[in-house]
Design an enzyme around this catalytic site. Structure first.
Site, short mmCIF file in Angstrom:
data_model
loop_
_atom_site.label_atom_id
_atom_site.label_comp_id
_atom_site.label_asym_id
_atom_site.label_seq_id
_atom_site.Cartn_x
_atom_site.Cartn_y
_atom_site.Cartn_z
N CYS A 1 -8.00 -5.67 -10.22
CA CYS A 1 -7.64 -4.56 -11.10
C CYS A 1 -7.31 -3.37 -10.19
O CYS A 1 -8.20 -2.76 -9.60
CB CYS A 1 -8.81 -4.25 -12.02
SG CYS A 1 -8.45 -3.01 -13.25
N CYS B 1 -5.28 0.54 6.36
CA CYS B 1 -5.60 1.98 6.38
C CYS B 1 -6.91 2.32 5.66
O CYS B 1 -7.34 3.47 5.70
CB CYS B 1 -4.46 2.79 5.81
SG CYS B 1 -4.24 2.64 4.02
N CYS C 1 0.85 -1.19 0.00
CA CYS C 1 0.00 0.00 0.00
C CYS C 1 0.89 1.24 0.00
O CYS C 1 1.80 1.37 0.82
CB CYS C 1 -0.90 -0.02 1.23
SG CYS C 1 -1.93 1.46 1.42
N CYS D 1 0.34 3.08 3.65
CA CYS D 1 0.77 2.54 4.95
C CYS D 1 1.78 1.40 4.85
O CYS D 1 2.23 0.89 5.87
CB CYS D 1 -0.44 2.09 5.76
SG CYS D 1 -1.24 0.59 5.10
N CYS E 1 -7.16 -1.35 1.26
CA CYS E 1 -6.11 -1.83 2.16
C CYS E 1 -6.79 -2.13 3.50
O CYS E 1 -7.51 -1.29 4.04
CB CYS E 1 -5.03 -0.77 2.33
SG CYS E 1 -3.82 -1.19 3.59
#
Length: 160
Positions: free
Chosen positions: A148, A127, A76, A79, A124
């Site tokens: 995607c 976060c 991510c 984070c 995510c």
């Protein structure tokens, strides 16, 4: 008779509550990493903020991660939670990095009806950052899924 019919049609058309017009976020999960909009804006680029925090979409074929072929992990961008492994990446031809599976437990899912039909949105799990969507048109030899993902929502960490 015609005026009554026209009034009925007019009232019906303007009283419909379309799910596509709703802006309520169905993802009411509390995430481990939470920050204010101002804090996210200070940490993320404008493009990252648009995608990760406002559920935007980057232009197809604009991410350098489309061509990333090295072994490693996609994390991510907000984070640094590991989300996808390079061995699960494939070229879907759509213009966005695509994976046939996520790292279990690190991606959360919600229902997205913003464009008039239902899609599965990916976030995510740490976060809550918007990543993209998952579809059932991926490689049938593996999971059949196509995650995607907006490249701007990811950073790549090469394997050592």
């Amino acid at each position: 008779m015609k005026p009554i019919l026209l009034i009925t049609i007019f009232l019906f058309a303007f009283s419909c509550k379309s799910e596509a017009q709703q802006t309520k976020n169905e993802n009411s999960t509390t995430f481990e990493v939470t920050k204010t909009s101002e804090e996210w804006k200070a940490e993320l680029s404008p493009e990252e903020y648009n995608v990760l925090r406002q559920a935007g979409t980057e232009r197809p074929f604009s991410s350098p991660l489309n061509e990333e072929k090295r072994k490693g992990t996609f994390v991510c961008a907000a984070c640094k939670t590991p989300l996808f492994k390079s061995e699960h990446k494939f070229d879907s031809g759509t213009g966005w990095p695509s994976f046939d599976r996520a790292i279990e437990g690190n991606v959360a899912y919600s229902t997205d009806k913003k464009i008039g039909y239902t899609r599965v949105e990916e976030h995510c799990a740490t976060c809550g950052g918007h990543l993209g969507h998952v579809f059932d048109d991926g490689p049938t030899k593996t999971t059949g899924k196509r995650h995607c993902i907006n490249g701007v929502a990811l950073d790549f960490v090469p394997e050592k």
